[in-house]
Design a protein around this motif. Structure first.
Motif, PDB file in Angstrom:
ATOM      1  N   THR A 258       0.818  -1.214   0.000  1.00 49.48           N
ATOM      2  CA  THR A 258       0.000   0.000   0.000  1.00 49.48           C
ATOM      3  C   THR A 258       0.854   1.267   0.000  1.00 49.48           C
ATOM      4  O   THR A 258       0.464   2.288  -0.565  1.00 49.48           O
TER       5      THR A 258
ATOM      6  N   SER B 123      -3.981   2.307 -12.319  1.00 46.45           N
ATOM      7  CA  SER B 123      -5.186   3.101 -12.084  1.00 46.45           C
ATOM      8  C   SER B 123      -5.978   2.625 -10.869  1.00 46.45           C
ATOM      9  O   SER B 123      -6.855   3.341 -10.372  1.00 46.45           O
TER      10      SER B 123
ATOM     11  N   HIS C   9      -5.222   4.746  -5.805  1.00 43.34           N
ATOM     12  CA  HIS C   9      -5.444   6.181  -5.627  1.00 43.34           C
ATOM     13  C   HIS C   9      -5.933   6.455  -4.210  1.00 43.34           C
ATOM     14  O   HIS C   9      -6.478   5.581  -3.530  1.00 43.34           O
ATOM     15  N   ASP C  10      -5.693   7.655  -3.770  1.00 46.56           N
ATOM     16  CA  ASP C  10      -6.067   8.091  -2.414  1.00 46.56           C
ATOM     17  C   ASP C  10      -5.432   7.217  -1.337  1.00 46.56           C
ATOM     18  O   ASP C  10      -6.033   6.963  -0.284  1.00 46.56           O
ATOM     19  N   GLY C  11      -4.226   6.709  -1.629  1.00 46.10           N
ATOM     20  CA  GLY C  11      -3.520   5.910  -0.630  1.00 46.10           C
ATOM     21  C   GLY C  11      -4.046   4.501  -0.463  1.00 46.10           C
ATOM     22  O   GLY C  11      -3.642   3.794   0.469  1.00 46.10           O
ATOM     23  N   LYS C  12      -4.923   4.066  -1.363  1.00 47.03           N
ATOM     24  CA  LYS C  12      -5.495   2.728  -1.270  1.00 47.03           C
ATOM     25  C   LYS C  12      -5.447   2.061  -2.642  1.00 47.03           C
ATOM     26  O   LYS C  12      -5.237   2.714  -3.661  1.00 47.03           O
TER      27      LYS C  12
ATOM     28  N   THR D 163     -19.326   4.999   6.169  1.00 45.04           N
ATOM     29  CA  THR D 163     -18.044   5.199   6.842  1.00 45.04           C
ATOM     30  C   THR D 163     -17.561   3.926   7.544  1.00 45.04           C
ATOM     31  O   THR D 163     -16.376   3.779   7.821  1.00 45.04           O
TER      32      THR D 163
END
Length: 481
Positions: free
Chosen positions: A310, A337, A340-343, A391
């Motif tokens: 990661t 691709s 993204h966003d650290g995941k 969430t």
């Protein structure tokens, strides 16, 4: 953490040692592997083995060619148990129908030559072998690379079809006596670490350097006792990816229970190294230090801890794309691709196969997914009006009005609210407080039993009562034979 020691090592009273009072040549005979190989060797020479196996197993991708070849070479009957089963790959692809004609052939061959035919709806190759063919001290030859049943005390060898043909024609499996590697397990896996994390870490440590190539892995050590049987099976079946020849584990009460549960208690016996045993090399696996792992194309040895992956996902996935382009030319992967966003986002998850589709894995996944949606019930995105990622990780789905299930209110029906049934008997014991709560007594309950042909509360495993006073009885079943 995994460490390798590429030199001879003794196991003395269950602990690794660099010296002992017994010469290595003699102490080699103290390994579990030596005992099993010797028991199946017909050559009289313990350095040049001629092995006869206890059973054979094939799936529907290979058994037609094997039987046809043996038949053309004079086969009249199967001289040992031969199970004709199914490959999870073909079953996952199209529900097994792709091999329907092969299944008909397998059934006819089993009837003609005396084999075991396993219908596609019942089992795949390795689950069947584990539950029906394995046995402590046995050897099984399979026409599938992941033929591994070492955790059950059975040495499994995966080979090409010609080796099975030789066994069917009463010839032997000829091989030089292999090196035996001590795999010494310590500690206990942390919560969230599964068998494939251990297996992938092991493969990463030994594949590229050829540390265990064509050798037998012998698992022992205090860490074995901490592992459930399916955890052991999950590690064991993946040892194929290390390039080892076979595997064998020390057996204990966990294995004994496995055989008892499957109605084969006589197939269990205690397997363990002698007081002094000698191995060609050693792998130490500290189970409590293994982290969750991920394996990437194009081999399980291309592996990283989840943390490593990661943190460097874009670079690692770019390397995979580059390797694909170099190896396969026209193939173009789109993996970068996904990060993204650290995941890193996966398009699909599959729990299946001879190594992944184990009972404990499925149960763990079910527990993790409990009360969460995976989009189940919807086969087309057009059927979903809105999907919200909450969430807490749960996906809430609002279906399109035309695709949602019909409710009683839609049909102007208003059924009475049902209530949960009340337990009145559990394992032969009457729950007096529950009886009192519904305004009944033991005499009433006894009459309910009499009306259904029973006379003793101890006969009943479970008795429940619904809000209409209907009593359902579930009787104890005593297994015999």
């Amino acid at each position: 953490m995994i460490t390798l020691e590429n030199s001879g090592i003794y196991l003395v009273d269950g602990k690794p040692a660099h010296s002992a009072s017994v010469r290595p040549e003699e102490a080699k005979k103290g390994t579990i592997a030596y005992k099993i190989l010797s028991a199946h060797n017909t050559s009289g020479n313990d350095t040049a083995l001629k092995i006869r196996f206890d059973a054979l197993v094939s799936h529907d991708i290979t058994y037609v060619g094997i039987i046809q070849t043996a038949r053309a070479s004079g086969l009249t009957e199967f001289p040992l148990p031969y199970a004709l089963t199914n490959c999870h790959n073909s079953l996952c692809a199209v529900g097994g129908t792709i091999n329907e004609d092969d299944h008909v052939f397998g059934l006819s061959a089993a009837r003609k030559y005396g084999g075991i035919y396993v219908p596609a709806n019942q089992s795949v190759i390795h689950s069947f072998a584990r539950e029906e063919l394995s046995g402590c001290g046995k050897m099984i030859l399979g026409s599938d690379s992941h033929t591994r049943y070492g955790a059950l005390g059975t040495m499994g060898v995966g080979e090409g079809g010609p080796e099975l043909v030789k066994q069917l024609l009463k010839n032997t499996y000829d091989v030089a006596y292999p090196g035996v590697v001590l795999v010494y397990l310590t500690g206990k896996p942390r919560r969230g670490v599964g068998p494939h994390d251990v297996a992938i870490a092991l493969t990463k440590a030994v594949f590229a350097n050829g540390f265990v190539k064509n050798k037998v892995l012998e698992f022992t050590g205090p860490g074995v006792a901490s592992l459930p049987i399916d955890f052991r099976n999950g590690i064991d079946v993946m040892t194929t990816e290390t390039t080892c020849l076979s595997s064998i584990w020390e057996t204990d009460d966990v294995v004994k229970t496995h055989y008892a549960v499957h109605g084969r208690p006589d197939d269990y016996k205690k397997l363990a190294p002698e007081k002094v045993a000698y191995y060609d090399s050693m792998i130490t696996i500290e189970l409590d230090k293994i982290e969750p792992m991920i394996a990437l194309p194009f081999h399980p040895s291309n592996a990283y801890t989840i943390h490593e992956f990661t943190e460097n996902a874009a670079d690692i996935l770019a390397d995979v794309e580059k390797t694909a382009a170099e190896k396969f030319g026209k193939v173009k992967l789109d993996l970068v691709s996904k990060a993204h966003d650290g995941k890193v986002f996966a398009d699909q998850g599959i729990i299946a196969g001879c190594s992944g589709g184990l009972f404990d894995n499925i149960c763990e996944a079910s527990a993790i997914l409990k009360d969460k949606s995976t989009g189940n019930g919807y086969f087309n995105l057009s059927e979903i009006q809105t999907a919200i990622l909450e969430t807490n990780g749960k996906i809430s789905i609002l279906p399109a009005a035309s695709s949602r299930p019909v409710t009683p209110a839609d049909m102007n029906l208003y059924p009475a609210q049902e209530k949960l049934p009340v337990n009145l008997i559990i394992d032969g014991s009457v729950l007096a407080d529950n009886l009192k709560a519904i305004g009944k007594n033991e005499k009433w309950l006894q009459n309910q039993l009499h009306a259904q042909g029973y006379h003793d509360f101890r006969e009943i495993f479970l008795a429940t009562c619904d809000d209409q006073d209907n009593v359902s009885l579930y009787v104890k079943v005593t297994k015999t034979g």
